[in-house]
Write a protein that holds these residues in place. Sequence first.
Motif, PDB file in Angstrom:
ATOM      1  N   LYS A 137       0.811  -1.217   0.000  1.00 29.40           N
ATOM      2  CA  LYS A 137       0.000   0.000   0.000  1.00 29.40           C
ATOM      3  C   LYS A 137       0.850   1.275   0.000  1.00 29.40           C
ATOM      4  CE  LYS A 137      -3.761  -2.335   2.453  1.00 29.40           C
ATOM      5  NZ  LYS A 137      -4.572  -2.392   3.695  1.00 29.40           N
ATOM      6  N   LEU A 138       2.164   1.126   0.144  1.00 26.61           N
ATOM      7  CA  LEU A 138       3.047   2.293   0.176  1.00 26.61           C
ATOM      8  C   LEU A 138       3.344   2.792  -1.231  1.00 26.61           C
ATOM      9  CD1 LEU A 138       5.754   1.219   2.793  1.00 26.61           C
ATOM     10  CD2 LEU A 138       3.656   2.510   3.197  1.00 26.61           C
ATOM     11  N   PRO A 139       3.708   4.066  -1.366  1.00 26.00           N
ATOM     12  CA  PRO A 139       4.224   4.537  -2.656  1.00 26.00           C
ATOM     13  C   PRO A 139       5.435   3.703  -3.045  1.00 26.00           C
ATOM     14  CG  PRO A 139       3.763   6.377  -1.201  1.00 26.00           C
ATOM     15  CD  PRO A 139       3.607   5.144  -0.362  1.00 26.00           C
ATOM     16  N   VAL A 140       5.606   3.479  -4.332  1.00 23.48           N
ATOM     17  CA  VAL A 140       6.608   2.520  -4.782  1.00 23.48           C
ATOM     18  C   VAL A 140       8.025   2.920  -4.377  1.00 23.48           C
ATOM     19  CG1 VAL A 140       6.877   3.584  -7.060  1.00 23.48           C
ATOM     20  CG2 VAL A 140       7.368   1.140  -6.758  1.00 23.48           C
ATOM     21  N   GLU A 141       8.342   4.225  -4.328  1.00 22.32           N
ATOM     22  CA  GLU A 141       9.689   4.635  -3.937  1.00 22.32           C
ATOM     23  C   GLU A 141       9.965   4.274  -2.477  1.00 22.32           C
ATOM     24  OE1 GLU A 141       7.575   6.571  -5.552  1.00 22.32           O
ATOM     25  OE2 GLU A 141       8.564   6.980  -7.478  1.00 22.32           O
ATOM     26  N   GLY A 177       7.938   5.585   5.112  1.00 23.61           N
ATOM     27  CA  GLY A 177       7.289   4.296   4.909  1.00 23.61           C
ATOM     28  C   GLY A 177       6.941   3.630   6.228  1.00 23.61           C
ATOM     29  N   ARG A 178       7.862   3.662   7.191  1.00 25.25           N
ATOM     30  CA  ARG A 178       7.588   3.058   8.489  1.00 25.25           C
ATOM     31  C   ARG A 178       6.445   3.776   9.193  1.00 25.25           C
ATOM     32  NH1 ARG A 178      13.505   3.208   9.182  1.00 25.25           N
ATOM     33  NH2 ARG A 178      14.339   1.251   8.378  1.00 25.25           N
ATOM     34  N   ALA A 179       6.412   5.113   9.063  1.00 24.17           N
ATOM     35  CA  ALA A 179       5.339   5.877   9.697  1.00 24.17           C
ATOM     36  C   ALA A 179       3.974   5.496   9.113  1.00 24.17           C
ATOM     37  CB  ALA A 179       5.587   7.376   9.520  1.00 24.17           C
ATOM     38  N   ARG A 180       3.945   5.207   7.820  1.00 23.54           N
ATOM     39  CA  ARG A 180       2.686   4.823   7.182  1.00 23.54           C
ATOM     40  C   ARG A 180       2.320   3.380   7.505  1.00 23.54           C
ATOM     41  NH1 ARG A 180       1.976   7.581   1.304  1.00 23.54           N
ATOM     42  NH2 ARG A 180       0.035   6.409   1.547  1.00 23.54           N
ATOM     43  N   THR A 186       0.162  -2.305  13.855  1.00 26.36           N
ATOM     44  CA  THR A 186       0.183  -2.221  15.311  1.00 26.36           C
ATOM     45  C   THR A 186      -0.285  -3.525  15.947  1.00 26.36           C
ATOM     46  OG1 THR A 186      -0.180   0.165  15.265  1.00 26.36           O
ATOM     47  CG2 THR A 186      -0.699  -0.975  17.317  1.00 26.36           C
ATOM     48  N   HIS A 187      -1.306  -4.155  15.361  1.00 28.39           N
ATOM     49  CA  HIS A 187      -1.857  -5.385  15.937  1.00 28.39           C
ATOM     50  C   HIS A 187      -0.901  -6.561  15.841  1.00 28.39           C
ATOM     51  CE1 HIS A 187      -2.607  -5.726  11.661  1.00 28.39           C
ATOM     52  NE2 HIS A 187      -2.877  -7.009  11.811  1.00 28.39           N
ATOM     53  N   LEU A 188       0.202  -6.403  15.070  1.00 27.60           N
ATOM     54  CA  LEU A 188       1.168  -7.491  14.913  1.00 27.60           C
ATOM     55  C   LEU A 188       2.365  -7.346  15.844  1.00 27.60           C
ATOM     56  CD1 LEU A 188       1.304  -7.730  11.011  1.00 27.60           C
ATOM     57  CD2 LEU A 188      -0.071  -9.103  12.576  1.00 27.60           C
ATOM     58  N   ARG A 189       2.397  -6.285  16.628  1.00 28.37           N
ATOM     59  CA  ARG A 189       3.616  -5.993  17.393  1.00 28.37           C
ATOM     60  C   ARG A 189       3.964  -7.120  18.346  1.00 28.37           C
ATOM     61  NH1 ARG A 189       3.846   0.269  19.144  1.00 28.37           N
ATOM     62  NH2 ARG A 189       6.034  -0.286  19.373  1.00 28.37           N
ATOM     63  N   ALA A 213      12.619   8.739  11.829  1.00 29.20           N
ATOM     64  CA  ALA A 213      12.713  10.172  12.056  1.00 29.20           C
ATOM     65  C   ALA A 213      11.689  10.585  13.085  1.00 29.20           C
ATOM     66  CB  ALA A 213      12.462  10.928  10.751  1.00 29.20           C
ATOM     67  N   SER A 214      12.016  11.591  13.889  1.00 29.83           N
ATOM     68  CA  SER A 214      11.090  12.046  14.907  1.00 29.83           C
ATOM     69  C   SER A 214       9.841  12.639  14.287  1.00 29.83           C
ATOM     70  CB  SER A 214      11.769  13.076  15.821  1.00 29.83           C
ATOM     71  OG  SER A 214      12.254  14.145  15.039  1.00 29.83           O
ATOM     72  N   GLU A 215       9.980  13.277  13.142  1.00 28.62           N
ATOM     73  CA  GLU A 215       8.844  13.808  12.413  1.00 28.62           C
ATOM     74  C   GLU A 215       8.989  13.391  10.959  1.00 28.62           C
ATOM     75  OE1 GLU A 215       8.420  17.962  12.903  1.00 28.62           O
ATOM     76  OE2 GLU A 215       8.326  17.900  15.074  1.00 28.62           O
ATOM     77  N   PRO A 216       8.493  12.229  10.629  1.00 27.51           N
ATOM     78  CA  PRO A 216       8.684  11.749   9.246  1.00 27.51           C
ATOM     79  C   PRO A 216       8.108  12.715   8.237  1.00 27.51           C
ATOM     80  CG  PRO A 216       7.801  10.021  10.653  1.00 27.51           C
ATOM     81  CD  PRO A 216       7.765  11.282  11.448  1.00 27.51           C
ATOM     82  N   ARG A 217       8.945  13.074   7.280  1.00 30.55           N
ATOM     83  CA  ARG A 217       8.481  13.924   6.202  1.00 30.55           C
ATOM     84  C   ARG A 217       7.776  13.070   5.187  1.00 30.55           C
ATOM     85  NH1 ARG A 217      13.900  17.564   5.226  1.00 30.55           N
ATOM     86  NH2 ARG A 217      13.976  18.490   7.296  1.00 30.55           N
ATOM     87  N   ASP A 218       6.813  14.381   5.061  1.00 32.12           N
ATOM     88  CA  ASP A 218       5.966  13.788   4.127  1.00 32.12           C
ATOM     89  C   ASP A 218       6.757  13.045   3.000  1.00 32.12           C
ATOM     90  OD1 ASP A 218       3.054  14.487   2.444  1.00 32.12           O
ATOM     91  OD2 ASP A 218       3.359  13.241   4.168  1.00 32.12           O
TER      92      ASP A 218
END
Length: 234
Positions: A137-141, A177-180, A186-189, A213-218
């Motif tokens: 579901k993530l953007p390909v990059e 990507g990790r932020a998304r 979460t249910h798999l943690r 990152a503390s504040e993942p950029r967009d």
Amino acid sequence: MDEAALGDSSDQDLLSAHVAGHPHAFGELVRRHRDRLWAVALRTLGDREEAADAVQDALVSAFRAAHTFRGQSAVTTWLHRITVNACLDRARKAASRRTSPVDDTERLEQLLEPHESAEAPAERQDLHRELLAALAKLPVEQRAALVLVDMQGYPVAEAAAVLGVPTGTVKSRCARGRARLLPMLTHLRGATRDNSGLGGGRNRTPGASVPPASEPRDPGPSDPAGVKGGGGRA
């Protein structure tokens, strides 16, 4: 160089032999790296046919462009770069022509690697399906960066060389990507508490992944088309 010597030759020597006209040198390179290239393509594209086509396109390109290799990176990095670029090209083209969503059940089946369905325990299969479905579901990059760093275990610098971008870009894409992924996983943690990253990479070590990152950029052995539908063990 006889057949026995091929197996003992370095990747760079094989590529040089191919450029010099050896009929089987490139086939040995394909044999060595096909499975890993296939895994990267399958996880990046999430579709077996597209992944097989991307690897075939990449190996044909490598076969034809071998004379341009200057040894500024490892041959395997060069092959991965060509493969990832082929995957990104196909993903962008698919996005531009897509008119309807892919059936989720079918997509999950396609995402499983061919040798895992029969061998992995049921719990691991279910976990792997959910991880890969979320990744798709993530953007390909972002997906390509996470596949290389978290699933294949590439150091950030090497992943950057494969993707042809600065290391900071790889870190940013991984963080985004990790932020998304986090809300989807979460249910798999609890199930993944003993596992690091998104999968067992080739050189995973504790703490080796990129900190968030503390504040993942967009098919002859020298025929690159022989990888069509690949992914099997050589």
